[in-house]
Design a protein around this motif. Structure first.
Motif, mmCIF file in Angstrom:
data_model
loop_
_atom_site.group_PDB
_atom_site.id
_atom_site.type_symbol
_atom_site.label_atom_id
_atom_site.label_comp_id
_atom_site.label_asym_id
_atom_site.label_seq_id
_atom_site.Cartn_x
_atom_site.Cartn_y
_atom_site.Cartn_z
ATOM 1 N N ASN A 103 3.789 11.650 2.869
ATOM 2 C CA ASN A 103 2.767 11.797 3.908
ATOM 3 C C ASN A 103 1.755 10.653 3.839
ATOM 4 O OD1 ASN A 103 1.300 12.479 1.654
ATOM 5 N ND2 ASN A 103 0.353 14.291 2.552
ATOM 6 N N SER A 104 0.825 10.654 4.787
ATOM 7 C CA SER A 104 -0.140 9.563 4.901
ATOM 8 C C SER A 104 -1.088 9.523 3.703
ATOM 9 C CB SER A 104 -0.940 9.696 6.204
ATOM 10 O OG SER A 104 -1.595 10.948 6.268
ATOM 11 N N HIS A 105 -1.368 10.679 3.092
ATOM 12 C CA HIS A 105 -2.254 10.701 1.928
ATOM 13 C C HIS A 105 -1.597 9.979 0.751
ATOM 14 C CE1 HIS A 105 -5.862 12.215 0.010
ATOM 15 N NE2 HIS A 105 -5.148 12.614 -1.028
ATOM 16 N N PHE A 106 -0.286 10.131 0.621
ATOM 17 C CA PHE A 106 0.445 9.397 -0.416
ATOM 18 C C PHE A 106 0.361 7.899 -0.139
ATOM 19 C CE2 PHE A 106 4.173 7.207 -1.974
ATOM 20 C CZ PHE A 106 4.322 7.687 -3.263
ATOM 21 N N GLU A 107 0.555 7.506 1.120
ATOM 22 C CA GLU A 107 0.488 6.088 1.483
ATOM 23 C C GLU A 107 -0.905 5.522 1.220
ATOM 24 O OE1 GLU A 107 3.153 4.889 5.021
ATOM 25 O OE2 GLU A 107 2.365 6.853 5.587
ATOM 26 N N LYS A 108 -1.909 6.336 1.490
ATOM 27 C CA LYS A 108 -3.289 5.876 1.291
ATOM 28 C C LYS A 108 -3.594 5.634 -0.179
ATOM 29 C CE LYS A 108 -8.073 7.302 2.164
ATOM 30 N NZ LYS A 108 -8.951 8.371 2.735
ATOM 31 N N ASN A 109 -3.025 6.456 -1.065
ATOM 32 C CA ASN A 109 -3.352 6.373 -2.483
ATOM 33 C C ASN A 109 -2.373 5.526 -3.292
ATOM 34 O OD1 ASN A 109 -5.679 8.472 -3.262
ATOM 35 N ND2 ASN A 109 -4.499 9.325 -1.574
ATOM 36 N N PHE A 110 -1.132 5.381 -2.796
ATOM 37 C CA PHE A 110 -0.146 4.674 -3.611
ATOM 38 C C PHE A 110 0.593 3.590 -2.809
ATOM 39 C CE2 PHE A 110 -0.655 8.815 -5.716
ATOM 40 C CZ PHE A 110 -1.019 8.381 -6.981
ATOM 41 N N PHE A 111 1.706 3.940 -2.184
ATOM 42 C CA PHE A 111 2.541 2.938 -1.523
ATOM 43 C C PHE A 111 2.864 3.383 -0.094
ATOM 44 C CE2 PHE A 111 3.646 3.087 -6.060
ATOM 45 C CZ PHE A 111 3.281 1.803 -6.438
ATOM 46 N N SER A 112 3.186 2.413 0.754
ATOM 47 C CA SER A 112 3.556 2.716 2.136
ATOM 48 C C SER A 112 4.915 3.397 2.192
ATOM 49 C CB SER A 112 3.591 1.441 2.975
ATOM 50 O OG SER A 112 4.637 0.591 2.539
ATOM 51 N N LYS A 113 5.124 4.142 3.263
ATOM 52 C CA LYS A 113 6.389 4.862 3.431
ATOM 53 C C LYS A 113 7.568 3.893 3.468
ATOM 54 C CE LYS A 113 6.430 8.352 6.189
ATOM 55 N NZ LYS A 113 6.440 9.232 7.395
ATOM 56 N N GLU A 114 7.392 2.762 4.150
ATOM 57 C CA GLU A 114 8.484 1.795 4.275
ATOM 58 C C GLU A 114 8.888 1.229 2.918
ATOM 59 O OE1 GLU A 114 5.750 1.793 6.042
ATOM 60 O OE2 GLU A 114 6.538 2.406 8.019
#
Length: 211
Positions: A103-114
């Protein structure tokens, strides 16, 4: 009579005609009736088909709306969400996890989805693999939710992790709630209790005990 140019109107009433050719209706009445019946059946079939397709379209639109709401809910949650696939060896032992969604919270804190989709978790978080593999295998084997605490040393953050298998084989949903403040409060409370216990031991005081 037609070839001779004579009209039937000149014939008296009761005139009997031999070898009279059949009229258009008499010649094609069965064909016309059959065609009308076929047209009616085709019309009813297409009406049913259109109604069925409309109902199917409504169901698909509703499903898309539900899925969109679900995705928005997952993306807007203030917690980490990862969907991962468990990889096992020939003996059935867990060896790694592959990212299938975040999810976007994971992307915000760690790595982008791509960057993470389709990649193994060991590439990004090798230090956490032992615990996550153990509890992931347990959750999938026992078909139940597993909750455990995890300390991410690199960013000094405590997480309460919830694992729950999906309807797909070896696919698991992972939710990580930041519980750092709670853990720090518990640590401070524990430290205060220890200091109080030490002070009581030094003073040789036992509360609520009277001579």
């Amino acid at each position: 009579l037609n070839r001779k140019g004579l009209s039937l109107d000149f014939c008296p009433k009761g005139t009997i005609f031999f070898n009279k050719p059949p009229t258009f209706w008499e010649q094609y009445n069965y064909f016309i009736l059959g065609a009308i019946v076929c047209i009616i059946l085709l019309f009813l079939f297409f009406q049913y088909r259109i109604r069925h397709l409309n109902n199917l379209k409504k169901a698909q639109m509703k499903e898309i709306e539900i899925m969109t709401t679900y995705r928005n809910l997952i993306n807007n949650m203030p917690i980490l969400y990862m969907q991962e696939e468990l990889v096992t060896n020939e003996k059935g032992e867990p060896v790694d996890l592959i990212y299938r969604n975040v999810n976007s919270h994971f992307e915000k804190n760690f790595f982008s989805k791509e960057k993470v989709i389709g990649k193994t978790a060991s590439e990004f978080f090798p230090e956490s693999m032992v615990e996550f593999l153990h509890f992931t295998k347990m959750s999938l084997d026992e078909n139940r939710a597993i909750t455990f605490p995890y300390y991410f040393k690199q960013i000094d953050t405590f997480y309460d992790v919830v694992l729950k298998g999906t309807h797909k084989n070896n696919i698991i949903d992972i939710f990580c709630v930041n519980s750092t403040e709670l853990h720090k409060a518990q640590q401070k409370l524990s430290a205060t209790n220890n200091k109080l216990a030490m002070a009581l031991d030094v003073a040789n005081i036992v509360p609520w005990k009277w001579d």
